[in-house]
Write an enzyme that holds these catalytic residues in place. Structure first.
Site, mmCIF file in Angstrom:
data_model
loop_
_atom_site.group_PDB
_atom_site.id
_atom_site.type_symbol
_atom_site.label_atom_id
_atom_site.label_comp_id
_atom_site.label_asym_id
_atom_site.label_seq_id
_atom_site.Cartn_x
_atom_site.Cartn_y
_atom_site.Cartn_z
ATOM 1 N N GLN A 17 0.827 -1.217 0.000
ATOM 2 C CA GLN A 17 0.000 0.000 0.000
ATOM 3 C C GLN A 17 0.861 1.266 0.000
ATOM 4 O O GLN A 17 0.672 2.156 -0.825
ATOM 5 C CB GLN A 17 -0.935 0.021 1.220
ATOM 6 C CG GLN A 17 -1.896 1.203 1.205
ATOM 7 C CD GLN A 17 -2.581 1.466 2.535
ATOM 8 O OE1 GLN A 17 -2.232 0.877 3.564
ATOM 9 N NE2 GLN A 17 -3.551 2.360 2.520
ATOM 10 N N ASP A 39 10.214 -6.544 -4.008
ATOM 11 C CA ASP A 39 9.112 -7.146 -3.230
ATOM 12 C C ASP A 39 9.080 -8.625 -3.598
ATOM 13 O O ASP A 39 9.810 -9.060 -4.504
ATOM 14 C CB ASP A 39 7.769 -6.463 -3.597
ATOM 15 C CG ASP A 39 6.707 -6.621 -2.504
ATOM 16 O OD1 ASP A 39 6.336 -7.773 -2.194
ATOM 17 O OD2 ASP A 39 6.245 -5.597 -1.967
ATOM 18 N N ILE A 55 12.940 -10.628 1.573
ATOM 19 C CA ILE A 55 13.746 -9.963 2.593
ATOM 20 C C ILE A 55 14.472 -10.984 3.483
ATOM 21 O O ILE A 55 15.447 -10.650 4.171
ATOM 22 C CB ILE A 55 12.861 -8.982 3.420
ATOM 23 C CG1 ILE A 55 13.717 -7.962 4.154
ATOM 24 C CG2 ILE A 55 11.943 -9.702 4.369
ATOM 25 C CD1 ILE A 55 14.458 -7.046 3.244
ATOM 26 N N TYR A 144 2.831 -8.413 15.399
ATOM 27 C CA TYR A 144 3.227 -7.266 14.558
ATOM 28 C C TYR A 144 3.733 -6.117 15.441
ATOM 29 O O TYR A 144 4.823 -5.574 15.220
ATOM 30 C CB TYR A 144 2.009 -6.830 13.739
ATOM 31 C CG TYR A 144 2.142 -5.550 12.960
ATOM 32 C CD1 TYR A 144 3.068 -5.419 11.928
ATOM 33 C CD2 TYR A 144 1.290 -4.464 13.235
ATOM 34 C CE1 TYR A 144 3.149 -4.235 11.193
ATOM 35 C CE2 TYR A 144 1.373 -3.290 12.499
ATOM 36 C CZ TYR A 144 2.306 -3.179 11.480
ATOM 37 O OH TYR A 144 2.380 -2.013 10.750
ATOM 38 N N LYS A 148 7.545 -4.586 15.762
ATOM 39 C CA LYS A 148 7.852 -3.184 15.451
ATOM 40 C C LYS A 148 8.455 -2.477 16.668
ATOM 41 O O LYS A 148 9.346 -1.635 16.534
ATOM 42 C CB LYS A 148 6.595 -2.459 14.979
ATOM 43 C CG LYS A 148 6.126 -2.901 13.592
ATOM 44 C CD LYS A 148 7.042 -2.405 12.481
ATOM 45 C CE LYS A 148 6.511 -2.760 11.108
ATOM 46 N NZ LYS A 148 7.331 -2.202 10.024
ATOM 47 N N ILE A 174 -3.109 4.188 7.389
ATOM 48 C CA ILE A 174 -2.912 5.014 6.201
ATOM 49 C C ILE A 174 -4.065 4.794 5.213
ATOM 50 O O ILE A 174 -4.422 3.649 4.901
ATOM 51 C CB ILE A 174 -1.564 4.689 5.520
ATOM 52 C CG1 ILE A 174 -0.404 4.858 6.516
ATOM 53 C CG2 ILE A 174 -1.358 5.582 4.290
ATOM 54 C CD1 ILE A 174 -0.249 6.239 7.108
HETATM 55 P P1 NAD Z 1 1.538 -3.920 2.744
HETATM 56 O O1 NAD Z 1 1.165 -5.193 3.421
HETATM 57 O O2 NAD Z 1 0.592 -3.315 1.802
HETATM 58 O O3 NAD Z 1 2.928 -4.087 2.019
HETATM 59 C C1 NAD Z 1 3.985 -4.835 2.576
HETATM 60 C C2 NAD Z 1 4.741 -5.445 1.437
HETATM 61 O O4 NAD Z 1 5.760 -6.288 1.998
HETATM 62 C C3 NAD Z 1 3.851 -6.339 0.548
HETATM 63 O O5 NAD Z 1 3.879 -5.885 -0.787
HETATM 64 C C4 NAD Z 1 4.467 -7.724 0.692
HETATM 65 O O6 NAD Z 1 4.451 -8.475 -0.507
HETATM 66 C C5 NAD Z 1 5.884 -7.393 1.140
HETATM 67 N N1 NAD Z 1 6.504 -8.507 1.833
HETATM 68 C C6 NAD Z 1 5.959 -9.340 2.744
HETATM 69 N N2 NAD Z 1 6.832 -10.303 3.076
HETATM 70 C C7 NAD Z 1 7.968 -10.048 2.383
HETATM 71 C C8 NAD Z 1 9.216 -10.694 2.281
HETATM 72 N N3 NAD Z 1 9.499 -11.819 2.952
HETATM 73 N N4 NAD Z 1 10.167 -10.155 1.463
HETATM 74 C C9 NAD Z 1 9.884 -9.046 0.731
HETATM 75 N N5 NAD Z 1 8.697 -8.404 0.770
HETATM 76 C C10 NAD Z 1 7.754 -8.908 1.583
HETATM 77 O O7 NAD Z 1 1.949 -2.889 3.897
HETATM 78 P P2 NAD Z 1 1.974 -1.313 3.827
HETATM 79 O O8 NAD Z 1 0.693 -0.853 4.370
HETATM 80 O O9 NAD Z 1 2.436 -0.835 2.529
HETATM 81 O O10 NAD Z 1 3.076 -1.027 4.932
HETATM 82 C C11 NAD Z 1 4.411 -0.743 4.610
HETATM 83 C C12 NAD Z 1 5.160 -0.572 5.920
HETATM 84 O O11 NAD Z 1 4.565 0.491 6.662
HETATM 85 C C13 NAD Z 1 5.114 -1.813 6.798
HETATM 86 O O12 NAD Z 1 6.375 -1.987 7.397
HETATM 87 C C14 NAD Z 1 4.067 -1.475 7.818
HETATM 88 O O13 NAD Z 1 4.342 -2.082 9.047
HETATM 89 C C15 NAD Z 1 4.193 0.022 7.934
HETATM 90 N N6 NAD Z 1 2.926 0.652 8.360
HETATM 91 C C16 NAD Z 1 1.852 0.683 7.527
HETATM 92 C C17 NAD Z 1 0.681 1.278 7.963
HETATM 93 C C18 NAD Z 1 -0.537 1.362 7.084
HETATM 94 O O14 NAD Z 1 -1.606 1.764 7.565
HETATM 95 N N7 NAD Z 1 -0.453 1.027 5.801
HETATM 96 C C19 NAD Z 1 0.608 1.826 9.240
HETATM 97 C C20 NAD Z 1 1.707 1.727 10.070
HETATM 98 C C21 NAD Z 1 2.883 1.164 9.614
HETATM 99 C C1 AKB Z 2 -2.442 -2.194 10.600
HETATM 100 O O1 AKB Z 2 -3.638 -1.962 10.792
HETATM 101 O O2 AKB Z 2 -1.877 -3.247 10.909
HETATM 102 C C2 AKB Z 2 -1.606 -1.088 10.004
HETATM 103 C C3 AKB Z 2 -0.932 -0.317 11.079
HETATM 104 C C4 AKB Z 2 -1.682 0.722 11.805
HETATM 105 O O3 AKB Z 2 0.197 -0.556 11.377
HETATM 106 N N1 AKB Z 2 -2.440 -0.283 9.182
#
Ligand code: NAD
Ligand code: AKB
Length: 318
Positions: A17, A39, A55, A144, A148, A174
C-alpha cells in the site's frame, strides 16, 4: 541537489500500500534510475526498476545492495497486524530478521541511511489512550506490534552504537486511493470508500465507536520524505517518531461520507480485528516531530474524505 543525484535508493515491500506510492514519489525526487523497487509480489504497473527480492534471503539482499551501490534503504517489507496473527512465527521472522539484515548492511556496505516504518501497533492496553506521548509504556498485544516495538529499539541501538543514520515514524492507519491496504486492522477506512461508491453500503469489521489515529497517504509520504531530508542533528528521536493527522471512528467516517453520498449506509459486524483495534490508542501527541523536523499534517477527516471520493470516482469511471 547534487547530493540527491548521488543517492541510490532501495525500497523493500515496494508493491504494498505505502510502497506503491512512496516508490513513485522517490522516483520523482531522485530520478527513475536511482530507485530500485523490490518485493516478493510483482507490481501491477511497470513504472521503473523492479526486482523480486525476499527480505529473508540475506545473501541476495547483499548482492542487490552491492550491485546497485545502494546508499539509502526504505525498508517497508512486513506482515501487518491482522495477517500477522495467522502466523506469529513467520511474522516475527519477516519483520525482525528482515530489519536486522538491513541494519547489518548499514555497517558493511554502501548503505548509509535507513528508513524504518513503525506503527501505532507498538502501543497497548497499558499505554495512555488519549494524546499518547512520544515516550510512554508500550505493551503491544500483536506479534506485529511486538516486532515493530523491538525493531524501534534495534534502530536506536544501531544509531547509538554504530552511528547508522536510521530514521523512523510510527504511522497511524494510512488511507489511500492509489493502492489497497494489506492485512491490517485499519483497512476498513479504505475499504469503506470502495464499497460506498460501488455498492452504497458497507459492513464494517470494527464497532462503530472504535476511535483510531489515521492519516491520508499524501501526508504519510510527505512526512517520510521530510524526515529523511531533515539535517541529522535535528532527528533527535532514533526509536521512532509519533506522527498524527486525524482520529475518527467508523461512525464518524460514515457520516463524513454521507455528506457526499446521503444514501450511503453502514452496518457493523466486528470480527477478531476489533480486539486488536481496542488495544491501540485513540489519538497521538506528535509534538516532537513538529518541533524537530517541522511536521504538520495537511488533511483532516473532511479533506481526506473529499479527496478519496474525488480520486476514486475518477478511477471507477476510467
Ligand atoms: P503492505 O502489506 O501493503 O505491504 C507490505 C509489502 O511487503 C507487501 O507488498 C508484501 O508483498 C511485502 N513482503 C511481505 N513479506 C515479504 C518478504 N518476505 N520479502 C519481501 N517483501 C515482503 O503494507 P503497507 O501498508 O504498505 O506497509 C508498509 C510498511 O509500513 C510496513 O512496514 C508497515 O508495518 C508500515 N505501516 C503501515 C501502515 C498502514 O496503515 N499502511 C501503518 C503503520 C505502519
Ligand atoms: C495495521 O492496521 O496493521 C496497520 C498499522 C496501523 O500498522 N495499518
Amino acid at each position: 541537489m547534487a547530493e540527491k543525484q548521488e543517492e541510490k535508493i532501495l525500497v523493500t515491500g515496494a508493491t504494498g500500500q505505502i510502497g506503491t506510492v512512496l516508490t513513485e514519489a522517490l522516483r520523482g525526487q531522485y530520478g527513475i534510475n536511482n530507485v530500485l523497487a523490490t518485493d516478493i509480489k510483482k507490481p501491477e504497473q511497470d513504472n521503473g526498476r523492479f526486482e523480486m527480492l525476499d527480505i529473508l534471503n540475506t545473501q541476495r539482499i547483499r548482492e542487490v545492495v552491492e550491485d546497485h551501490q545502494i546508499t539509502t534503504v526504505f525498508h517497508l517489507a512486513a506482515i501487518l497486524s491482522a495477517s500477522g496473527e495467522w502466523n506469529p512465527q513467520k511474522t516475527w521472522n519477516v519483520n525482525m530478521n528482515g530489519l536486522m539484515s538491513i541494519l547489518e548492511l548499514g555497517l558493511e556496505t554502501t548503505v548509509k541511511k535507513v528508513f524504518f516504518p513503525s506503527t501505532i501497533a507498538v502501543f497497548g492496553k497499558t499505554t495512555p489512550r488519549i494524546n499518547t506521548p512520544q515516550h510512554t509504556v508500550m505493551t503491544p498485544s500483536t506479534v506485529y506490534g511486538i516486532s515493530k516495538s523491538a525493531g524501534e529499539l534495534w534502530c536506536n541501538y544501531y544509531h547509538q552504537r554504530f552511528g547508522l543514520d536510521v530514521r523512523s515514524v510510527r504511522y497511524p492507519g494510512i488511507i489511500s486511493y492509489q493502492s489497497m491496504p494489506g492485512g491490517g486492522t485499519t483497512d476498513y477506512a479504505v475499504d469503506i470508500f470502495h464499497h460506498a461508491l460501488q455498492h452504497g453500503t458497507y459492513s464494517c469489521f470494527l464497532e462503530g465507536d472504535t476511535r483510531l489515529p489515521m492519516m491520508y497517504m499524501d501526508d504519510a509520504i510527505r512526512a517520510t520524505l521530510e524526515l529523511m531530508a531533515a539535517p541529522a542533528e535535528n532527528v533527535k528521536v532514533r526509536t521512532s517518531y509519533n506522527l498524527a493527522a486525524m482520529s475518527f471512528t467508523p461512525a464518524e467516517l460514515a457520516a463524513a461520507i454521507q455528506k457526499h453520498l446521503p444514501d450511503f449506509t453502514i452496518s457493523y459486524a466486528p470480527d477478531e480485528r476489533q480486539a486488536i483495534a481496542a488495544s491501540w490508542t485513540e489519538s497521538i501527541d506528535d509534538q516532537p516531530a513538529r518541533d524537530d523536523w517541522g511536521w504538520n499534517p495537511a488533511f483532516d477527516l473532511d479533506a481526506m474524505t473529499t479527496e478519496m471520493l474525488t480520486q476514486l470516482r475518477k478511477k471507477y469511471t476510467q
